[in-house]
Design an enzyme around this catalytic site. Structure first.
Site, PDB file in Angstrom:
ATOM      1  CB  ALA A 169     -63.380  -9.162 -38.912  1.00 43.48           C
ATOM      2  CE1 TYR A 170     -63.629  -0.652 -41.428  1.00 45.16           C
ATOM      3  CE2 TYR A 170     -63.024  -1.149 -43.369  1.00 45.16           C
ATOM      4  CZ  TYR A 170     -63.669  -0.764 -42.549  1.00 45.16           C
ATOM      5  OH  TYR A 170     -63.926   1.076 -42.841  1.00 45.16           O
ATOM      6  CB  ALA A 171     -62.576  -6.574 -45.557  1.00 47.87           C
TER       7      ALA A 171
END
Length: 240
Positions: A151-153
């Site tokens: 999700a961060y990426a």
């Protein structure tokens, strides 16, 4: 006219690490600085004493983002630039909500810069050709992906794409660029084994410190031509 007060630079998440270093750098240049912060740290009081305007902001909701934008608009006639440094780093973990993880990452890395750029664009315009800047902090994982921080990426990849869209929208008055860092500096609690392993992931084998990013931002701000680009500050890590 020559004695007019310079317009401030807005730094989101300016109470720690790179954001804090940038705030002090610009203050040392007698450049007015506005800092958003989520939690009160001793460094925030230090910034206030140094002359920064520090505004508590809750970017966890769109309402909080827009309330912060309204505060900035009410108190300022213009902005020299916006540096989107506010960030979070959540992994997908057993027992945690995948939906909440994704929503959180999108909120801070996509909603906040998207809404602020739109809300504050009039403060950036009207000062001349290439006179204002927006800088998005993304991450080297935009190119590589991440199996533990999906999700961060993904959210940082969306921010990277927005860099080019806002560059198209706001040119030629406002330049919009991104910085994609990796291992700029360690945390105090990082042990020797972790540091050794992390350094071995890059070609350059060092954690260069905040000055590497500060020097790049100084270049971007003085350029009258560079826009819509992402600058990797990663020690060659994607090449490993």
């Amino acid at each position: 006219m020559g004695n007019a007060q310079p317009l401030p630079i807005l730094i989101t998440g300016g109470g720690r690490r790179i954001g804090l270093a940038l705030a002090h750098h610009f203050l040392n240049l007698r450049q007015p600085v506005i800092v958003s912060y989520r939690t009160e740290y001793p460094t925030i009081d230090t910034l206030r004493k140094a002359g920064a305007v520090c505004v508590q902001a809750d970017f966890s909701t769109d309402e909080g983002i827009l309330a912060f934008a309204d505060k900035v608009k009410a108190d300022n006639r213009g902005l020299r630039g916006i540096i989107h440094n506010a960030s979070d780093w959540r992994a997908e973990k057993p027992g945690t909500s995948l939906s909440e993880t994704l929503s959180c990452m999108l909120q801070i890395h996509v909603h906040a810069p998207y809404l602020l750029n739109h809300a504050l664009q009039d403060l950036l315009r009207g000062h001349g050709h290439a006179a204002s800047d927006i800088i998005h902090f993304t991450d080297y994982v935009v190119e590589r992906g991440s199996d533990k921080h999906i999700a961060y990426a993904a959210s940082k990849a969306a921010l990277d794409n927005m860099t080019r869209s806002f560059a198209r929208k706001l040119a030629p008055e406002v330049k919009v660029n991104a910085i994609a860092p990796s291992l700029i500096l360690f945390n105090d609690h990082d042990d020797a084994d972790y540091r050794r392993e992390a350094l071995n992931k890059s070609l350059m084998k060092i954690a260069p410190g905040e000055k590497e990013v500060i020097d790049l931002i100084d270049y971007i701000f003085t350029s009258c031509y560079v826009t819509g680009r992402t600058f990797g500050v990663d020690g060659g890590r994607p090449l490993r």
